[in-house]
Design an enzyme around this catalytic site. Sequence first.
Site, PDB file in Angstrom:
ATOM      1  N   SER A 104      70.353  47.964 -77.518  1.00  0.00           N
ATOM      2  CA  SER A 104      70.233  46.968 -77.117  1.00  0.00           C
ATOM      3  C   SER A 104      69.020  46.096 -77.433  1.00  0.00           C
ATOM      4  CB  SER A 104      70.192  47.549 -75.137  1.00  0.00           C
ATOM      5  OG  SER A 104      70.136  46.136 -74.801  1.00  0.00           O
ATOM      6  N   ASP A 129      75.121  47.979 -80.695  1.00  0.00           N
ATOM      7  CA  ASP A 129      76.141  46.710 -79.545  1.00  0.00           C
ATOM      8  C   ASP A 129      74.969  46.133 -79.798  1.00  0.00           C
ATOM      9  OD1 ASP A 129      78.493  46.921 -79.463  1.00  0.00           O
ATOM     10  OD2 ASP A 129      77.209  47.342 -76.865  1.00  0.00           O
ATOM     11  N   HIS A 256      78.698  50.217 -73.741  1.00  0.00           N
ATOM     12  CA  HIS A 256      78.015  49.508 -74.412  1.00  0.00           C
ATOM     13  C   HIS A 256      76.576  50.951 -74.557  1.00  0.00           C
ATOM     14  CE1 HIS A 256      73.842  46.968 -75.429  1.00  0.00           C
ATOM     15  NE2 HIS A 256      73.393  47.480 -74.437  1.00  0.00           N
TER      16      HIS A 256
END
Length: 292
Positions: A104, A129, A256
């Site tokens: 992230s 991701d 995620h």
Amino acid sequence: MENSSNLAPLPEEESENASQNLGKMPSSFASKPDRPPVQLSFAMSASKIKEKAQVVAMDLRGHGKSSTGNDLDLSIETMCNDVLAVLKTMYGNSPPAIVIVGHSMGGSIAVHVTAKKALPSLAGLVIVDVVEGTTLASLVHMQKILSNRMQHFSTIEKAIEWSVKGGTLRNIESARVSIPSTLTYDDSRKCYTHRARLEETEQYWRGWYEGLSERFLSSSVPKLLLLAGTDRLDRTLTIGQMQGKFQMVVVRHTGHAIQEDVPDEFATLVLNFISHIRIGPHGVEIPGLRRP
């Protein structure tokens, strides 16, 4: 390998009488996992592995402060300088081979740190991701998403339960490990709140991700992109992947937070990557490692 994302359904809410009948049975959302310590076995000693390579992992969900002493100074430049300063403190002028792993916002920092070319011992880059195109497209909805999430929790266990039932994480055990450090206790309200106040950092959002794909592709070190689905790819990365500029693995049946939903599979993928690029003069050989 067993997929740790195949979780049993979450238990339904029990009635008050049923809860009393359970006695002192611990909640499945208890914040301290009841598990034995993990025993690792390597062909070489830990000290030898440290001489060969170090993995620097960054998640960055609001832990700690920046080097300026201001919690809200989250500009990408400041955060990159913080990471470089920490690495300098850890290793001085003789750092081992380093692989940076970022998820992230941590993935954005990992890419920017790599792009600075300030780490001569940098041997690899793994981002989890995070893709420029899809992230920038979602920013318009971010304030609404943040305002709709639960803000206050009477206990840490309630926060863990919310994170799993709400779909943020899919692995209860991982949530029990990671969620407590993302919370802070509010004495005035007598409850737990999110440590990171992301809604107050909107001025930095675009700076975290604009130009990320090009920076990632331009890095000269071996690169691995882990995605939770192929829909995450933007045009720049799609072209780069077709040209073989980086390795890509789509980890199915996760959300995620790949590293939390399927931690065993995630660790294997990172170790395979490190072994494949053979860090150090003879590489890092780990017995039992599934070869790429």
